[in-house]
Design an enzyme around this catalytic site. Sequence first.
Site, PDB file in Angstrom:
ATOM      1  N   TYR A 176       0.946  -1.155  -0.007  1.00  0.00           N
ATOM      2  CA  TYR A 176       0.102   0.081   0.016  1.00  0.00           C
ATOM      3  C   TYR A 176       0.829   1.416   0.002  1.00  0.00           C
ATOM      4  O   TYR A 176       1.349   1.486   0.847  1.00  0.00           O
ATOM      5  CB  TYR A 176      -0.987   0.015   1.283  1.00  0.00           C
ATOM      6  CG  TYR A 176      -1.944  -1.022   1.315  1.00  0.00           C
ATOM      7  CD1 TYR A 176      -2.349  -1.789   0.090  1.00  0.00           C
ATOM      8  CD2 TYR A 176      -2.928  -1.327   2.342  1.00  0.00           C
ATOM      9  CE1 TYR A 176      -3.231  -2.796  -0.033  1.00  0.00           C
ATOM     10  CE2 TYR A 176      -3.953  -2.212   2.503  1.00  0.00           C
ATOM     11  CZ  TYR A 176      -4.080  -2.794   1.193  1.00  0.00           C
ATOM     12  OH  TYR A 176      -4.963  -3.899   1.209  1.00  0.00           O
TER      13      TYR A 176
ATOM     14  N   ARG B  54     -16.368  -0.046  -2.538  1.00  0.00           N
ATOM     15  CA  ARG B  54     -15.425   1.005  -2.802  1.00  0.00           C
ATOM     16  C   ARG B  54     -16.136   2.139  -2.815  1.00  0.00           C
ATOM     17  O   ARG B  54     -15.799   3.269  -3.475  1.00  0.00           O
ATOM     18  CB  ARG B  54     -14.469   0.556  -3.991  1.00  0.00           C
ATOM     19  CG  ARG B  54     -13.805  -0.543  -4.110  1.00  0.00           C
ATOM     20  CD  ARG B  54     -13.018  -0.727  -5.325  1.00  0.00           C
ATOM     21  NE  ARG B  54     -11.956  -2.107  -5.215  1.00  0.00           N
ATOM     22  CZ  ARG B  54     -12.690  -3.274  -5.416  1.00  0.00           C
ATOM     23  NH1 ARG B  54     -13.692  -3.310  -5.581  1.00  0.00           N
ATOM     24  NH2 ARG B  54     -11.556  -4.319  -5.413  1.00  0.00           N
TER      25      ARG B  54
ATOM     26  N   SER C 273     -22.202   3.732  -1.031  1.00  0.00           N
ATOM     27  CA  SER C 273     -21.943   4.162   0.319  1.00  0.00           C
ATOM     28  C   SER C 273     -23.109   5.417   0.472  1.00  0.00           C
ATOM     29  O   SER C 273     -23.516   5.866   1.693  1.00  0.00           O
ATOM     30  CB  SER C 273     -20.690   4.976   0.557  1.00  0.00           C
ATOM     31  OG  SER C 273     -20.248   5.719  -0.217  1.00  0.00           O
TER      32      SER C 273
END
Length: 335
Positions: free
Chosen positions: A56, A208, A212
């Site tokens: 990451y 992702r 939401s």
Amino acid sequence: MEQRKLGSTGPTVSSLGLGCMAMSDAYGPADRGESIATVHAALDAGITLLDTGDFYTMGHNEMLLREALKDVRRDKVQLSVKFGALRGSAGEFNGMDCRPAAMKNFLAYSLQRLGTDYIDIYRPARLDPSVPIEETIGAIAEMVKAGYVRHIGLSEVGSDTIRRAHAVHPIADLQIEYSLIERGIERDILKTCRELGIAITAYGVLARGLISGHWSKTSGTSGRDYRLMTPRFQGENLDANLALAEQLRAIAGEIGATPAQVAIAWVAAQGDEIVPLVGAKTRNRLAEALGATDVRLTPAHLAVLAKTFPPNVAAGTRYAAEQMAHLDSEKLATR
């Protein structure tokens, strides 16, 4: 916060985990101070499971967690770390390397960046097609015996690979994408994990951010955002998927929660062996996600959600074609 056990042999962790990838600019710019404050807020709320990967932003995320956890007792958190993905200087992915020698190298660097003597759950990020999974898991098992790793996990692999890995050393959990609009594990992987006593740590529970309630056609246009390169966030696919998000918004309104809270609660309701990972990078988003633990979905709610979001409802694949081709988890079981 409630706790759940990661499989028959794994640790007991919080019923929600914190996915930390977005704190390292994967989904557009992230603020370092706010990211650290979000980790602290998660710990204060009872979250103990923190998920990261050594790739990451090329170690940035691990070093960020080291800073965030410098005054936290080590036994108060469980660190889940993925390894094996190769990155270039421009950030591009250059394949996987899960050879035993490479794994030991990755592990040594992760321990140093995280500032810890051991990692709670260590897992290859993807299957390396050039290395038998038995060799990779066997090498990690040596690190378990040596005390550098406590438990072994897997990520995005199919049933056949899960069985082969589990035969070498008990697997605590499988990390894999699972959401209202991504239900691929229900074909056979979830059944396999339940049979073997392996938990699921579910990432992408908000697709992702797509479901939401906060994403729009103008989201993610400032700065580099990995999501914009994936099919579900492009063109007509995005239009169709945002329409699904609006359907979720309507259902959530009737339940008395936000779309994100309902989406997280739905994943958690699929079984006690499933731990949703929430990818919050701000305290506001974390607070909303934590509210999912108070959402109680009735059988009627679950029936409506199942009818509205059947398997394969999403438009577009979850990764670009090249990445999809390398996902062992997309392969159907042969037994």
